[in-house]
Design a protein around this motif. Structure first.
Motif, PDB file in Angstrom:
ATOM      1  N   PHE A 117      26.778  48.370  36.688  1.00 37.16           N
ATOM      2  CA  PHE A 117      27.104  48.006  35.304  1.00 37.16           C
ATOM      3  C   PHE A 117      28.553  47.546  35.172  1.00 37.16           C
ATOM      4  O   PHE A 117      28.856  46.674  34.359  1.00 37.16           O
ATOM      5  N   GLN A 118      29.459  48.111  35.978  1.00 40.53           N
ATOM      6  CA  GLN A 118      30.837  47.626  35.976  1.00 40.53           C
ATOM      7  C   GLN A 118      30.899  46.197  36.507  1.00 40.53           C
ATOM      8  O   GLN A 118      31.625  45.356  35.978  1.00 40.53           O
ATOM      9  N   GLN A 119      30.109  45.927  37.538  1.00 38.00           N
ATOM     10  CA  GLN A 119      30.038  44.570  38.085  1.00 38.00           C
ATOM     11  C   GLN A 119      29.452  43.618  37.042  1.00 38.00           C
ATOM     12  O   GLN A 119      29.950  42.497  36.866  1.00 38.00           O
ATOM     13  N   MET A 120      28.414  44.034  36.335  1.00 36.10           N
ATOM     14  CA  MET A 120      27.818  43.188  35.291  1.00 36.10           C
ATOM     15  C   MET A 120      28.826  42.896  34.193  1.00 36.10           C
ATOM     16  O   MET A 120      28.924  41.759  33.720  1.00 36.10           O
ATOM     17  N   ARG A 121      29.581  43.907  33.779  1.00 34.95           N
ATOM     18  CA  ARG A 121      30.602  43.692  32.751  1.00 34.95           C
ATOM     19  C   ARG A 121      31.671  42.742  33.255  1.00 34.95           C
ATOM     20  O   ARG A 121      32.114  41.848  32.533  1.00 34.95           O
ATOM     21  N   GLY A 122      32.076  42.904  34.506  1.00 35.99           N
ATOM     22  CA  GLY A 122      33.063  41.995  35.089  1.00 35.99           C
ATOM     23  C   GLY A 122      32.560  40.565  35.136  1.00 35.99           C
ATOM     24  O   GLY A 122      33.288  39.629  34.798  1.00 35.99           O
ATOM     25  N   ASN A 123      31.295  40.388  35.540  1.00 34.16           N
ATOM     26  CA  ASN A 123      30.704  39.045  35.566  1.00 34.16           C
ATOM     27  C   ASN A 123      30.634  38.446  34.171  1.00 34.16           C
ATOM     28  O   ASN A 123      30.814  37.235  34.002  1.00 34.16           O
ATOM     29  N   PHE A 124      30.388  39.279  33.167  1.00 36.32           N
ATOM     30  CA  PHE A 124      30.371  38.815  31.786  1.00 36.32           C
ATOM     31  C   PHE A 124      31.754  38.285  31.409  1.00 36.32           C
ATOM     32  O   PHE A 124      31.891  37.180  30.885  1.00 36.32           O
ATOM     33  N   HIS A 125      32.792  39.077  31.695  1.00 38.79           N
ATOM     34  CA  HIS A 125      34.173  38.654  31.384  1.00 38.79           C
ATOM     35  C   HIS A 125      34.554  37.368  32.101  1.00 38.79           C
ATOM     36  O   HIS A 125      35.269  36.532  31.550  1.00 38.79           O
TER      37      HIS A 125
END
Length: 194
Positions: free
Chosen positions: A44-52
């Motif tokens: 989920f941290q990776q997903m949030r980073g990809n979103f940013h």
């Protein structure tokens, strides 16, 4: 609907595990379940980073009023320039209530009005009656069936239906007149509709 992130891990852990058998039918990623809480946090941290970074846009579908995590959706930019594929899933206990359709309407508005996409697609197995119903109900055009074009939840290749909506069609489409649902960016800021 909001960008998925670490704050959703605990609830997602419960919802995903409770729905594993259901998810295995259509979601190849479900084969890796159960993830540990630490592994889901990293994901989920990776997903949030990809979103940013604007690489991929994964949203949590949250319950109105409580903010409880009930499913996932988002945009996958893997289908070509200025084109986005929409994916979605929801807790089986909440299927049939129009929540996925509501999320897809919001995604269409964001894609065309904010992200300026030229094409949206929904791809689903020819056997996935519920996903097909969402695309049909929302007026997506069936472009055709691609044979052995993607992996299903079993890990085997399967035929995929390709449904599309094109930016130039959007202003005359019923979705354009739909109420704009609340949507939030990766920082939790409410999106303003143009």
């Amino acid at each position: 609907m909001c960008a998925i992130g670490p704050e959703h891990v605990d609830q997602a852990q419960e919802v995903v595990l409770r729905n594993k058998e259901h998810l295995l039918v259509a979601m190849p990623w479900a084969r890796a379940e159960p993830l540990s809480v630490a592994a889901r946090m990293e994901l989920f941290q990776q997903m949030r980073g990809n979103f940013h970074l604007g690489v991929e846009f994964t949203y949590a579908i949250v319950e109105r009023g409580t903010g409880a995590f009930i499913g996932g959706t988002g945009f996958h930019p893997r289908i070509g320039p200025d084109a986005l594929e929409i994916g979605y899933w929801i807790d089986t206990a909440l299927q049939g209530k129009g929540l996925v359709s509501e999320a897809v309407v919001a995604l269409c508005c964001v894609a065309f009005e904010i992200m300026k996409a030229r094409r949206l697609e929904i791809r689903c197995s020819t056997e996935n009656v519920r996903s097909r119903a969402v695309a049909e109900r929302l007026g997506f055009h069936l472009d055709g069936v691609l044979r052995d074009s993607g992996y299903g939840g079993s890990g085997e290749l399967e035929d995929k239906m390709v449904w599309s909506l094109i930016a130039r069609e959007y202003p005359a489409h019923a979705l354009y007149a739909a109420a704009r649902p609340a949507a939030f960016d990766a920082r939790g800021q409410r999106l303003a509709w143009p």
